[in-house]
Design a protein around this motif. Structure first.
Motif, PDB file in Angstrom:
ATOM      1  N   ALA A  36       0.861  -1.184   0.000  1.00 18.19           N
ATOM      2  CA  ALA A  36       0.000   0.000   0.000  1.00 18.19           C
ATOM      3  C   ALA A  36       0.898   1.235   0.000  1.00 18.19           C
ATOM      4  O   ALA A  36       2.124   1.127   0.105  1.00 18.19           O
ATOM      5  CB  ALA A  36      -0.892  -0.017   1.234  1.00 18.19           C
ATOM      6  N   ALA A  37       0.290   2.408  -0.096  1.00 19.66           N
ATOM      7  CA  ALA A  37       1.070   3.646  -0.230  1.00 19.66           C
ATOM      8  C   ALA A  37       2.086   3.828   0.887  1.00 19.66           C
ATOM      9  O   ALA A  37       3.187   4.348   0.667  1.00 19.66           O
ATOM     10  CB  ALA A  37       0.122   4.847  -0.273  1.00 19.66           C
ATOM     11  N   ASP A  38       1.740   3.372   2.099  1.00 22.85           N
ATOM     12  CA  ASP A  38       2.634   3.593   3.243  1.00 22.85           C
ATOM     13  C   ASP A  38       3.483   2.355   3.572  1.00 22.85           C
ATOM     14  O   ASP A  38       4.110   2.305   4.623  1.00 22.85           O
ATOM     15  CB  ASP A  38       1.814   3.975   4.488  1.00 22.85           C
ATOM     16  N   GLU A  39       3.507   1.379   2.658  1.00 19.43           N
ATOM     17  CA  GLU A  39       4.199   0.117   2.956  1.00 19.43           C
ATOM     18  C   GLU A  39       5.415  -0.104   2.054  1.00 19.43           C
ATOM     19  O   GLU A  39       5.510   0.463   0.958  1.00 19.43           O
ATOM     20  CB  GLU A  39       3.244  -1.066   2.753  1.00 19.43           C
ATOM     21  N   VAL A  40       6.310  -0.971   2.520  1.00 16.09           N
ATOM     22  CA  VAL A  40       7.393  -1.450   1.662  1.00 16.09           C
ATOM     23  C   VAL A  40       7.178  -2.934   1.394  1.00 16.09           C
ATOM     24  O   VAL A  40       6.549  -3.642   2.179  1.00 16.09           O
ATOM     25  CB  VAL A  40       8.788  -1.239   2.304  1.00 16.09           C
ATOM     26  N   VAL A 109       4.937  -7.636   2.965  1.00 10.03           N
ATOM     27  CA  VAL A 109       4.814  -6.175   3.075  1.00 10.03           C
ATOM     28  C   VAL A 109       4.760  -5.787   4.552  1.00 10.03           C
ATOM     29  O   VAL A 109       4.335  -6.573   5.393  1.00 10.03           O
ATOM     30  CB  VAL A 109       3.551  -5.624   2.362  1.00 10.03           C
ATOM     31  N   ALA A 110       5.181  -4.560   4.820  1.00 11.06           N
ATOM     32  CA  ALA A 110       5.061  -3.997   6.174  1.00 11.06           C
ATOM     33  C   ALA A 110       4.970  -2.486   6.051  1.00 11.06           C
ATOM     34  O   ALA A 110       5.611  -1.904   5.165  1.00 11.06           O
ATOM     35  CB  ALA A 110       6.282  -4.363   7.020  1.00 11.06           C
ATOM     36  N   PRO A 111       4.186  -1.841   6.930  1.00 11.75           N
ATOM     37  CA  PRO A 111       4.196  -0.377   6.931  1.00 11.75           C
ATOM     38  C   PRO A 111       5.620   0.117   7.194  1.00 11.75           C
ATOM     39  O   PRO A 111       6.328  -0.450   8.045  1.00 11.75           O
ATOM     40  CB  PRO A 111       3.259  -0.025   8.103  1.00 11.75           C
ATOM     41  N   ALA A 112       6.021   1.152   6.476  1.00  8.66           N
ATOM     42  CA  ALA A 112       7.403   1.659   6.643  1.00  8.66           C
ATOM     43  C   ALA A 112       7.670   2.066   8.084  1.00  8.66           C
ATOM     44  O   ALA A 112       8.790   1.925   8.584  1.00  8.66           O
ATOM     45  CB  ALA A 112       7.630   2.838   5.700  1.00  8.66           C
TER      46      ALA A 112
END
Ligand SMILES: NC(=O)c1ccc[n+]([C@@H]2O[C@H](COP(=O)([O-])OP(=O)(O)OC[C@H]3O[C@@H](n4cnc5c(N)ncnc54)[C@H](OP(=O)(O)O)[C@@H]3O)[C@@H](O)[C@H]2O)c1
Length: 338
Positions: A36-40, A109-112
């Motif tokens: 998602a936009a805030d994830e890597v 994936v994980a939120p940054a």
């Protein structure tokens, strides 16, 4: 989304054929998750195995809505893609991450905000062994437990991943730590890690032993992962203004007979928390505190995960069997190959 060329479309991952024992675990092929936009997106090199994974496999700890249905709450690896709103990490960075699930796979994936750089000198396995224990212990020992230098702590399950981290962090922040564990060898390991003493709860009444060791005064903070059967004894072990912090209720959650007078007489606080349902903002706040106050300790070797065993991802059943046997001291890890 900024994207590294030549990412595959599919990956190897561990799935469960419904809830059950280790026989429900199997390797399968799945689509790469999309950040998602805030994830890597992280190419996973190693992932931790934690007790909550066992509970998820057994169907007793379903993943929150919107989280990956795959197990795996912590990973370390390389960032290979980043959402449009991510500015803190770039492709090629090596990170360790508290995931919201999905770590038992080649990509996760994980939120940054839930990512941190590898401490100095760490490899992927050691880096992946950090997040679940350190986020949890920071929140419960330092925030909810409000530990300050000069105080004392009792941690049950001192040889568990959570227990080892509690011993090390409590010591590093100037506290005296006591532990319980189920074998003499585990108790010796707790002492070697810095516990002032450790009690084999199968041989002695831990409350009698703790009170004897503290000259009858007890401790300021208890980190409990046993639950209801320990409740009365835990209250006995707390001194004035003590804090009982529940992180798990392995032997039961419901306390049948409870005298509130003890809480008033000793001005006790009974608290606790779970990590997984917290928001990314909350987890990000913990990550910032860890980076500021704990990362220097990890990089200097003054604290750090104890890795008991490492299995290839494909041998996840053996890793779960080991954790369930409770023969381990510290962390059980999975290594993920390309
Ligand atoms: N609240 C949260 O956010 C959070 C996050 C992560 C984990 N947890 C919980 O924290 C616990 C530890 O997690 P982990 O991943 O570190 O698991 P783990 O390494 O498998 O630890 C479980 C530990 O429980 C100990 N234990 C069981 N019965 C005991 C008793 N009667 N007295 C003392 N110790 C006892 C076992 O030690 P012996 O074999 O020596 O008895 C074992 O070391 C788990 O219950 C997990 O669900 C909570």
């Amino acid at each position: 989304m900024i994207h590294q060329p030549a990412l595959p479309t599919h990956m190897r991952q561990v799935v469960t054929r419904g809830p059950g024992g280790v026989d429900v675990l199997e390797m399968s092929e799945g689509l790469l998750p999309t950040p998602a936009a805030d994830e890597v997106l992280i190419r996973v090199a190693a992932a931790g195995v934690n007790r909550p994974d066992i509970m998820q496999r057994e169907g007793r700890y379903p993943p929150p809505a919107n989280a990956s249905p795959l197990m795996g709450l912590e990973v370390a690896g390389m960032v290979v893609a980043a959402g449009a709103a991510v500015s803190s990490y770039a492709i090629g960075d090596q990170v360790t991450a508290l995931t919201n699930g999905g770590g038992y796979a080649q990509y996760a994936v994980a939120p940054a905000t839930q990512c941190l750089p590898w401490p100095d000198g760490y490899d992927a396995v050691r880096a992946a062994a950090i997040p679940e224990n350190y986020f949890t212990v920071w929140a419960n020992l330092m925030v909810h437990g409000r530990l300050t230098a000069g105080e004392s702590v009792l941690v049950h399950g001192g040889s568990s991943g959570i227990g080892v981290t509690t011993i090390q962090l409590a010591r590093a922040f100037g506290a005296t730590v006591y532990a319980t564990a189920g074998t003499d060898m585990k108790c010796a390991a707790c002492r070697a890690l810095g516990a002032a003493d450790a009690f084999n709860y199968r041989d002695v009444d831990f409350a009698d032993a703790l009170l004897a060791a503290t000259g009858g005064t007890g401790v300021d903070v208890i980190i409990d992962m046993v639950g209801a059967p320990y409740f009365a004894q835990n209250l006995r072990c707390l001194r004035l203004d003590g804090r009982l912090v529940e992180v798990a209720t392995q032997l039961g959650a419901k306390v049948a007979d409870f005298n509130l007078a003890a809480v008033m007489q000793k001005r006790l606080v009974i608290t606790g928390s779970t990590m997984r349902p917290r928001t990314s903002a909350e987890k990000g706040g913990i990550a910032r505190a860890l980076r500021q106050q704990v990362w220097p300790l990890l990089s200097a070797g003054q604290a750090g995960p104890v890795v008991h065993a490492v299995f290839p991802l494909e041998e996840v059943a053996a890793a779960h069997r080991l954790l369930e046997s409770s023969a381990h001291i510290g962390k059980v890890m999975l290594q993920v190959s390309d």
